[in-house]
Design an enzyme around this catalytic site. Sequence first.
Site, PDB file in Angstrom:
ATOM      1  N   ARG A 242       0.852  -1.181   0.000  1.00  0.00           N
ATOM      2  CA  ARG A 242       0.000   0.000   0.000  1.00  0.00           C
ATOM      3  C   ARG A 242       0.893   1.238   0.000  1.00  0.00           C
ATOM      4  O   ARG A 242       1.944   1.254   0.651  1.00  0.00           O
ATOM      5  CB  ARG A 242      -0.904   0.019   1.239  1.00  0.00           C
ATOM      6  CG  ARG A 242      -2.139  -0.873   1.110  1.00  0.00           C
ATOM      7  CD  ARG A 242      -3.093  -0.371   0.022  1.00  0.00           C
ATOM      8  NE  ARG A 242      -4.275  -1.187  -0.130  1.00  0.00           N
ATOM      9  CZ  ARG A 242      -4.419  -2.160  -1.038  1.00  0.00           C
ATOM     10  NH1 ARG A 242      -3.429  -2.469  -1.847  1.00  0.00           N
ATOM     11  NH2 ARG A 242      -5.559  -2.821  -1.135  1.00  0.00           N
ATOM     12  N   GLU A 271      -3.180   7.478  -4.508  1.00  0.00           N
ATOM     13  CA  GLU A 271      -3.317   7.084  -5.913  1.00  0.00           C
ATOM     14  C   GLU A 271      -4.758   7.301  -6.397  1.00  0.00           C
ATOM     15  O   GLU A 271      -5.675   7.234  -5.580  1.00  0.00           O
ATOM     16  CB  GLU A 271      -2.884   5.622  -6.113  1.00  0.00           C
ATOM     17  CG  GLU A 271      -3.729   4.595  -5.395  1.00  0.00           C
ATOM     18  CD  GLU A 271      -3.177   3.173  -5.572  1.00  0.00           C
ATOM     19  OE1 GLU A 271      -2.034   2.908  -5.178  1.00  0.00           O
ATOM     20  OE2 GLU A 271      -3.930   2.340  -6.108  1.00  0.00           O
ATOM     21  N   HIS A 289      -0.757   0.142 -10.180  1.00  0.00           N
ATOM     22  CA  HIS A 289      -1.455  -0.818  -9.303  1.00  0.00           C
ATOM     23  C   HIS A 289      -1.924  -2.050 -10.086  1.00  0.00           C
ATOM     24  O   HIS A 289      -3.125  -2.337 -10.159  1.00  0.00           O
ATOM     25  CB  HIS A 289      -2.632  -0.156  -8.572  1.00  0.00           C
ATOM     26  CG  HIS A 289      -2.999  -0.849  -7.286  1.00  0.00           C
ATOM     27  ND1 HIS A 289      -3.487  -0.197  -6.178  1.00  0.00           N
ATOM     28  CD2 HIS A 289      -2.950  -2.173  -6.934  1.00  0.00           C
ATOM     29  CE1 HIS A 289      -3.734  -1.076  -5.202  1.00  0.00           C
ATOM     30  NE2 HIS A 289      -3.417  -2.293  -5.649  1.00  0.00           N
TER      31      HIS A 289
END
Length: 323
Positions: A242, A271, A289
């Site tokens: 994360r 993000e 991601h």
Amino acid sequence: MNKPKVFITRKWPESVEAKLKERYQVTLNEDDRPLSAGEFKSALQQYDAVCPTVCDSFPAEVINIANKRCKILANFGVGYNHIDVTAAKQQGLVITNTPGVLTHSTADIAMTLLLMSARRGAEGDRLVRSKQWQGWCPTHMLSSNVTGATLGLIGFGRIAQAMARKAHHGFDMNIIYFNPSPASEYVVDDLQATRCTNLEELLQKSDFVSLHCPGNAETKHLINSDTLKLMKVEAHLINTARGDVVDTQALIAALKKQQISGAGLDVYEGEPTVPDELLTLDNVSLLPHLGSATLSTRTAMGEKALANLDAFFAGKPLPDQVI
Ligand code: DGY
């Protein structure tokens, strides 16, 4: 009996959406549009189940909406740091997630970033595309060996262990690890992995540091200006966990000063916004991601969320209950 009303916040793989349509009165997000807090609040009021995912924010102010109909948040994703768990608990909401099915795809992306960062893959790609490449020469774009180097894993759950296996058996890497939370069951006998007693020891010994801890209050900015100073100057930092685990400004400063050799990032604080300064640095490899982004993994994640919904509405034990 009327079928339960289910709200899906983003587009899911088609085969799972087809099953949802058969079993529920489902509202899909056909356009895959990011939804607002207001839309989440109204979904909580109108549906029996809401299925958010890792990019949807469910803070207390959304969860505490009056006149809620929703009883379960069946999250599409293993991480649930985007949901205020304390507020959900207080409101009597059940939360489920999708662990176990994204282990290998996420470990593969961590290895991808490790290799890209070590061997300057993204930088080389940019050079060729920009037509600036002048040809082979003995000292051009020299980089670091992966084979035989030491990989330090922070967090040692399923994904970290899968990466450790790929690194150890595929690249002959020496594996060390440190787990910020108490150890659960580790199957490490084929890895000859060494447990570090603290974070400092792991950072000092690793050529590559890969993050695999959950994003929460305890791990926020675990990697900061002080801990970055402990890493070797040749070392690379890999983050597929994360964004909040790393203090981005501290990382940018360390990369600019070449205090560490490089970084490979799949996740970011705040993000999908990525700081402009990070975009200008050649010694960082950036992915959007992609950890679990294979069709079969995302389908399996959808199937897991569906299994949790099915169990909930059948009054059976939930396969993946978080609270
Ligand atoms: C998750 O499930 O939490 C992952 O970050 C998605 O890739």
